[in-house]
Scaffold this active site. Structure first.
Site, PDB file in Angstrom:
ATOM      1  N   ASP A 268       0.765  -1.043  -0.091  1.00 20.49           N
ATOM      2  CA  ASP A 268      -0.008  -0.136  -0.167  1.00 20.49           C
ATOM      3  C   ASP A 268       0.865   1.235  -0.170  1.00 20.49           C
ATOM      4  O   ASP A 268       1.579   1.576   0.859  1.00 20.49           O
ATOM      5  CB  ASP A 268      -0.908  -0.191   1.175  1.00 20.49           C
ATOM      6  CG  ASP A 268      -1.839   1.283   1.322  1.00 20.49           C
ATOM      7  OD1 ASP A 268      -2.715   1.352   0.478  1.00 20.49           O
ATOM      8  OD2 ASP A 268      -1.770   2.001   2.363  1.00 20.49           O
TER       9      ASP A 268
ATOM     10  N   HIS B 276     -10.612   0.027  -5.002  1.00 22.60           N
ATOM     11  CA  HIS B 276     -11.194   0.437  -3.823  1.00 22.60           C
ATOM     12  C   HIS B 276     -11.038   1.869  -3.631  1.00 22.60           C
ATOM     13  O   HIS B 276     -11.752   2.537  -3.173  1.00 22.60           O
ATOM     14  CB  HIS B 276     -10.744  -0.397  -2.586  1.00 22.60           C
ATOM     15  CG  HIS B 276      -9.272  -0.008  -2.160  1.00 22.60           C
ATOM     16  ND1 HIS B 276      -8.211  -0.593  -2.716  1.00 22.60           N
ATOM     17  CD2 HIS B 276      -8.789   0.758  -1.403  1.00 22.60           C
ATOM     18  CE1 HIS B 276      -7.184  -0.145  -2.237  1.00 22.60           C
ATOM     19  NE2 HIS B 276      -7.496   0.870  -1.491  1.00 22.60           N
TER      20      HIS B 276
ATOM     21  N   GLU C 131       1.694  -0.041  -4.821  1.00 20.67           N
ATOM     22  CA  GLU C 131       0.889   1.012  -5.077  1.00 20.67           C
ATOM     23  C   GLU C 131       1.726   2.264  -4.827  1.00 20.67           C
ATOM     24  O   GLU C 131       2.290   2.528  -3.991  1.00 20.67           O
ATOM     25  CB  GLU C 131      -0.524   1.332  -4.091  1.00 20.67           C
ATOM     26  CG  GLU C 131      -0.979   2.562  -4.479  1.00 20.67           C
ATOM     27  CD  GLU C 131      -2.102   2.861  -3.527  1.00 20.67           C
ATOM     28  OE1 GLU C 131      -3.117   3.617  -3.805  1.00 20.67           O
ATOM     29  OE2 GLU C 131      -1.948   2.385  -2.371  1.00 20.67           O
TER      30      GLU C 131
END
Length: 619
Positions: free
Chosen positions: A267, A397, A304
């Protein structure tokens, strides 16, 4: 290396003869004691202080299911930072788990090549009615039949309460108790491998959630030299950072060894700050790949990143970090802005046809150009990077859930544009990612939801969401993240795929994924085997792809008028495989010819508004 012989080396490790080894890093404590709770008994054992702030002890008569806390300096009781299970939540005691007892059935599983990944991102809590790991298992045949090859699970590290996206986790080694804990997660991963599906876990190495975060009582996990949007950054390069780096690298290896994950999604790595000589991400990639080789399994890291910096994915021998692939937000933004016309927030940097063309040809849209949103130049060039290093998507998301109403594309776009979005992603030369429900046009939102126990944090989240939306000029009130109904509204209803436009869209996704799987030229992720042909004035993008004797042509019309373009092709007959304007997909009717014959290296293609076609050259 045998998986059965691998030891985490931190936390509570069960040994033979009913013994357990405990190790905790607590340099801020002068002494550490273990409070151990077994059925009908309670014991207190002092840990021995060792080097570098570690405390250890070995204890007899310990079993899986026993619980424990650490007592710091005789007065502060805390759960284990390396807890494998928190059945009573983030404030309760840690539970001892024996990973050796799970009856794995995936012997011989080696994973699948990265180029074969078709990723399906899901949130465990809303993917099924029960919202647990095991409740997702009956739906794996559905995903397999759809054409998915890799299931990506949003973060599962123990978070406060029962409702959360997972990015507020505070126990990185403890699968969420309300999802089913360690046993349920192992069952899900094992079941995926039984279906031939790889499994990706989303992990968060840039921050911890605020509630239940007791790491500061133990050691120097955080630094005030950098800041993230969520508070102090992780200490990856300051004093005591060696132990912090060890903690997170151990976490990555833990998911690979004890849970058999095939890949980790990292992340927001742009919030991982490290000015040391060897960046944490480089050290992490080296260790993950080394263990993958020893295990004989294909293990990948997918990041990411908001940096548009190829150092992330470049190989170490050229000065890169060696991460295998990254999410490409630029591809999403270019496509989203073109289809929706939105210009708020970061979408102000996108919306032109040539942005999408560059996303196809190079990966990054911003490779040093000035960004109005950022008010500076941004990025470097990725044109020499293999396409297999990029994950493309029209939704995920973040791009759904961080909207005011959590609205998906299906809530605002007509079917023809949803089909066009699907064709753009699934026929791109990149690794495609689907966000749960997009394949049939799920109308339920994906809201942002939490279940904090601290009233101050609840208000802080509400305030923070309002501030985030200011950049998009969204004046309406968002739903209350703390309200249980906000969570319940986000539940999927997979049954709606069976009727109306939902059924047409779902059939389209299945067909495109079957073409990608069965036609070599459509499944190829080699940049050198493709040619991008833009028609700027007509807003038409053509793409030719070639693998051996397999040659394919894809053409997309991103305008609201019919278009006719001349494309240079190899001589021969080209048979139409797919046309999104066909009535079977809910289209208004086909304009494109069923067969093209290229005799002088050129053919003309007719396209209805907001549609695409696919042709295959007959040998």
């Amino acid at each position: 290396m045998s998986e059965n012989r691998w030891k985490l080396g931190l936390g509570a490790e069960l040994l033979d003869n009913d013994k357990a080894y405990f190790k905790v890093w607590a340099p801020k404590a002068g002494k550490v004691a273990l409070r151990l709770f077994s059925p009908g008994s309670e014991r207190s054992i002092d840990l021995a202080a060792g080097e570098d702030g570690y405390f250890t002890t070995e204890v007899e008569k310990v079993s899986a299911g026993d619980s424990y806390l650490y007592l710091l300096d005789g007065h502060t009781e805390r759960p284990d930072p390396v807890s494998r299970f928190q059945p009573q939540g983030v404030h309760g005691p840690s539970m001892i788990v024996d990973p050796r007892q799970f009856p794995w059935q995936d012997q011989g599983w080696q994973g699948i090549p990265l180029e074969a990944y078709v990723i399906y991102e899901l949130h465990v809590g809303v993917f099924s009615d029960d919202g647990t790991f095991t409740a997702a298992i009956p739906h794996l045949d559905y995903l397999k039949d759809l054409g998915v090859t890799a299931v990506e699970i949003m973060p599962v590290a123990q978070f406060p309460g029962n409702r959360n996206w997972g990015y507020d986790g505070v126990y990185p080694f403890a699968p969420q108790s309300s999802y089913g804990g360690p046993e349920g997660l192992r069952e899900l991963v094992d079941a995926c491998h039984g279906k031939g599906l790889a499994v990706i876990l989303d992990v968060v190495y840039n921050h911890f959630g605020p509630e239940g975060n007791y790491l500061n009582d133990y050691g120097y996990y955080f630094t005030d030299r950098y800041r993230t949007p969520w508070g102090d950054a992780i200490n990856f390069d300051g004093p005591h950072s060696d132990q912090v780096r060890e903690y997170f690298i151990a976490n990555a290896l833990y998911w690979i060894h004890e849970y058999h994950f095939d890949a980790l999604r990292l992340d927001a790595i742009d919030r991982i700050y490290d000015l040391g000589a060897t960046h944490f991400l480089r050290a992490l990639a080296d260790e993950v790949h080394r263990h993958g080789q020893q295990l004989g399994r294909r293990i990948y890291l997918i990041a990411e990143s908001d940096l548009n910096d190829v150092r992330l994915i470049n190989p170490p021998e050229t000065g890169g970090y060696g991460v295998d692939a990254q999410w490409n937000d630029n591809f999403h933004h270019a496509l989203h802005a073109l289809l929706t016309g939105e210009k708020e927030g970061y979408y102000q940097d996108f919306g032109r046809f040539d942005h999408l063309v560059k996303a196809f040809t190079e990966g990054y849209v911003y490779s040093g150009e000035y960004s109005r949103y950022r008010k500076k130049r941004h990025g470097n060039s990725a044109k020499n990077c293999p396409t297999v290093q990029f994950v493309a998507f029209s939704q995920n998301h973040d791009q759904v859930g961080n909207r005011l109403h959590g609205d998906r594309l299906a809530a605002k776009l007509p079917l023809q544009k949803l089909l066009l979005a699907a064709g753009t992603v699934l026929l791109s030369p990149y690794l495609p990612l689907l966000f749960m429900g997009e394949e049939y046009g799920e109308k339920a939102p994906f809201n942002y939801f939490v279940s904090y126990g601290d009233s101050f944090l609840i208000e802080a989240v509400r305030k923070g969401r309002k501030e985030e939306f200011a950049a998009f000029a969204w004046a309406e009130e968002a739903l209350d993240p703390q309200d249980p109904d906000t969570f319940m509204q986000s539940k999927l209803d997979l049954k709606v795929r069976q009727g109306g436009e939902h059924a047409a869209l779902f059939a389209c996704y299945k067909k495109l994924l079957s073409l990608r799987r069965e036609v070599p030229a459509l499944g190829c992720v080699e940049r050198r085997e493709m040619t991008v042909i833009p028609f700027e004035e007509k807003q038409v993008l053509a793409l030719t792809r070639r693998v051996g004797n397999s040659s394919a042509l894809c053409a997309w019309n991103y305008s609201d008028t019919p278009q006719d373009v001349a494309v240079e092709l190899d001589n021969g007959k080209w048979q139409k495989l797919f046309d999104s304007a066909a009535t079977q997909w809910g289209g208004a009717g086909e304009m494109a010819y069923s067969t093209l014959t290229a005799t002088e290296g050129r053919v003309r293609i007719a396209l209805t508004p907001w549609s695409f076609t696919v042709y295959l050259r007959e040998e």
